[in-house]
Design a protein around this motif. Sequence first.
Motif, PDB file in Angstrom:
ATOM      1  N   PHE A  79      11.329   4.757 -10.492  1.00 32.22           N
ATOM      2  CA  PHE A  79      11.521   3.834  -9.375  1.00 32.22           C
ATOM      3  C   PHE A  79      11.320   2.401  -9.834  1.00 32.22           C
ATOM      4  CE2 PHE A  79       9.681   6.845  -5.875  1.00 32.22           C
ATOM      5  CZ  PHE A  79      10.810   7.622  -5.952  1.00 32.22           C
ATOM      6  N   ILE A  80      12.170   1.522  -9.356  1.00 31.69           N
ATOM      7  CA  ILE A  80      11.908   0.087  -9.391  1.00 31.69           C
ATOM      8  C   ILE A  80      12.009  -0.336  -7.928  1.00 31.69           C
ATOM      9  CG2 ILE A  80      12.601  -2.183 -10.226  1.00 31.69           C
ATOM     10  CD1 ILE A  80      14.054  -0.698 -12.550  1.00 31.69           C
ATOM     11  N   GLY A  81      10.876  -0.671  -7.333  1.00 32.32           N
ATOM     12  CA  GLY A  81      10.844  -0.994  -5.919  1.00 32.32           C
ATOM     13  C   GLY A  81      10.410  -2.428  -5.703  1.00 32.32           C
ATOM     14  N   SER A  82      11.146  -3.152  -4.887  1.00 35.89           N
ATOM     15  CA  SER A  82      10.852  -4.552  -4.629  1.00 35.89           C
ATOM     16  C   SER A  82      10.387  -4.737  -3.191  1.00 35.89           C
ATOM     17  CB  SER A  82      12.109  -5.376  -4.884  1.00 35.89           C
ATOM     18  OG  SER A  82      11.881  -6.738  -4.617  1.00 35.89           O
ATOM     19  N   SER A  83       9.204  -5.309  -3.006  1.00 33.59           N
ATOM     20  CA  SER A  83       8.656  -5.645  -1.701  1.00 33.59           C
ATOM     21  C   SER A  83       8.596  -4.415  -0.796  1.00 33.59           C
ATOM     22  CB  SER A  83       9.462  -6.799  -1.095  1.00 33.59           C
ATOM     23  OG  SER A  83       8.822  -7.322   0.038  1.00 33.59           O
ATOM     24  N   PHE A  84       9.373  -4.376   0.275  1.00 33.06           N
ATOM     25  CA  PHE A  84       9.393  -3.220   1.179  1.00 33.06           C
ATOM     26  C   PHE A  84       9.858  -1.971   0.426  1.00 33.06           C
ATOM     27  CE2 PHE A  84      10.786  -0.897   5.041  1.00 33.06           C
ATOM     28  CZ  PHE A  84       9.703  -1.135   5.870  1.00 33.06           C
ATOM     29  N   GLY A  85      10.741  -2.159  -0.550  1.00 32.98           N
ATOM     30  CA  GLY A  85      11.183  -1.049  -1.394  1.00 32.98           C
ATOM     31  C   GLY A  85      10.050  -0.523  -2.265  1.00 32.98           C
ATOM     32  N   GLY A  86       9.102  -1.398  -2.628  1.00 31.64           N
ATOM     33  CA  GLY A  86       7.912  -0.953  -3.350  1.00 31.64           C
ATOM     34  C   GLY A  86       7.035  -0.073  -2.467  1.00 31.64           C
ATOM     35  N   LEU A  87       6.921  -0.448  -1.204  1.00 29.44           N
ATOM     36  CA  LEU A  87       6.191   0.388  -0.243  1.00 29.44           C
ATOM     37  C   LEU A  87       6.879   1.738  -0.107  1.00 29.44           C
ATOM     38  CD1 LEU A  87       4.152   0.963   2.059  1.00 29.44           C
ATOM     39  CD2 LEU A  87       5.740  -0.234   3.599  1.00 29.44           C
ATOM     40  N   MET A  88       8.187   1.735   0.060  1.00 27.57           N
ATOM     41  CA  MET A  88       8.925   2.992   0.198  1.00 27.57           C
ATOM     42  C   MET A  88       8.721   3.888  -1.029  1.00 27.57           C
ATOM     43  SD  MET A  88      12.488   1.480   1.804  1.00 27.57           S
ATOM     44  CE  MET A  88      13.411   2.992   1.519  1.00 27.57           C
ATOM     45  N   GLY A  89       8.839   3.293  -2.216  1.00 28.47           N
ATOM     46  CA  GLY A  89       8.653   4.069  -3.436  1.00 28.47           C
ATOM     47  C   GLY A  89       7.251   4.638  -3.550  1.00 28.47           C
ATOM     48  N   ALA A  90       6.248   3.830  -3.198  1.00 18.19           N
ATOM     49  CA  ALA A  90       4.855   4.294  -3.275  1.00 18.19           C
ATOM     50  C   ALA A  90       4.612   5.443  -2.302  1.00 18.19           C
ATOM     51  CB  ALA A  90       3.905   3.138  -2.993  1.00 18.19           C
ATOM     52  N   LEU A  91       5.113   5.317  -1.078  1.00 19.53           N
ATOM     53  CA  LEU A  91       4.925   6.383  -0.090  1.00 19.53           C
ATOM     54  C   LEU A  91       5.621   7.669  -0.532  1.00 19.53           C
ATOM     55  CD1 LEU A  91       5.286   4.409   3.275  1.00 19.53           C
ATOM     56  CD2 LEU A  91       3.178   5.137   2.126  1.00 19.53           C
ATOM     57  N   TYR A  92       6.832   7.535  -1.050  1.00 19.73           N
ATOM     58  CA  TYR A  92       7.547   8.721  -1.534  1.00 19.73           C
ATOM     59  C   TYR A  92       6.780   9.372  -2.689  1.00 19.73           C
ATOM     60  CZ  TYR A  92      11.071  11.904  -3.199  1.00 19.73           C
ATOM     61  OH  TYR A  92      11.728  13.053  -3.590  1.00 19.73           O
ATOM     62  N   MET A  93       6.274   8.542  -3.593  1.00 14.73           N
ATOM     63  CA  MET A  93       5.540   9.050  -4.751  1.00 14.73           C
ATOM     64  C   MET A  93       4.275   9.801  -4.318  1.00 14.73           C
ATOM     65  SD  MET A  93       4.485   6.887  -8.134  1.00 14.73           S
ATOM     66  CE  MET A  93       3.525   5.724  -7.191  1.00 14.73           C
ATOM     67  N   MET A  94       3.642   9.356  -3.238  1.00 12.72           N
ATOM     68  CA  MET A  94       2.463  10.057  -2.730  1.00 12.72           C
ATOM     69  C   MET A  94       2.847  11.398  -2.101  1.00 12.72           C
ATOM     70  SD  MET A  94       0.197   7.003  -1.159  1.00 12.72           S
ATOM     71  CE  MET A  94      -0.864   6.025  -2.202  1.00 12.72           C
TER      72      MET A  94
END
Length: 165
Positions: A63-78
């Motif tokens: 994942f390369i997640g930017s701002s809100f996309g970073g939140l989305m990536g982190a939640l998916y990863m959890m």
Amino acid sequence: MVDTTQAPKIIFIHGYESSGHGFKGNYLRSIFPEIITPDFTGELLERMEQLRNVLMAEEKWVFIGSSFGGLMGALYMMEHPEKVEKAILMAPALVSPLIPENFKLKKNDNSVIIFHGKNDEVVPLEPVRKFAEKYFIKHKYHLVDDDHRLHATTKSIDWKKLLKI
């Protein structure tokens, strides 16, 4: 003997008011033509469902997640740590008002690299740093001389070295 292991696919997850075809998406595509840069619309739960639909196609992701996309990536990863090889989060919006109250946050031992601009006026630094320390066991937090958009940082990163799996 044939090697059946497959390299992880790379996905760029854009921010709330951006798209997969903005500066970062285009820049990353110039380095990694195989990267996917889908567009997400709606609020968080709608976007998360769209992300899950995209990610079901492959077994492993970077994942390369930017701002809100970073939140989305982190939640998916959890939710699905087994499907994520590595996450690079750029000014990730890991702040409590955006995280659903019913979402079960849990510690994660995936490799997470965070870049956050010290001049970021959109996503506050301390809550992100505290979130990372609490939930990402294997993380590196880089405070960089940049703003929320991280354009200079994006251009300065050796992406091929960073994404080496």
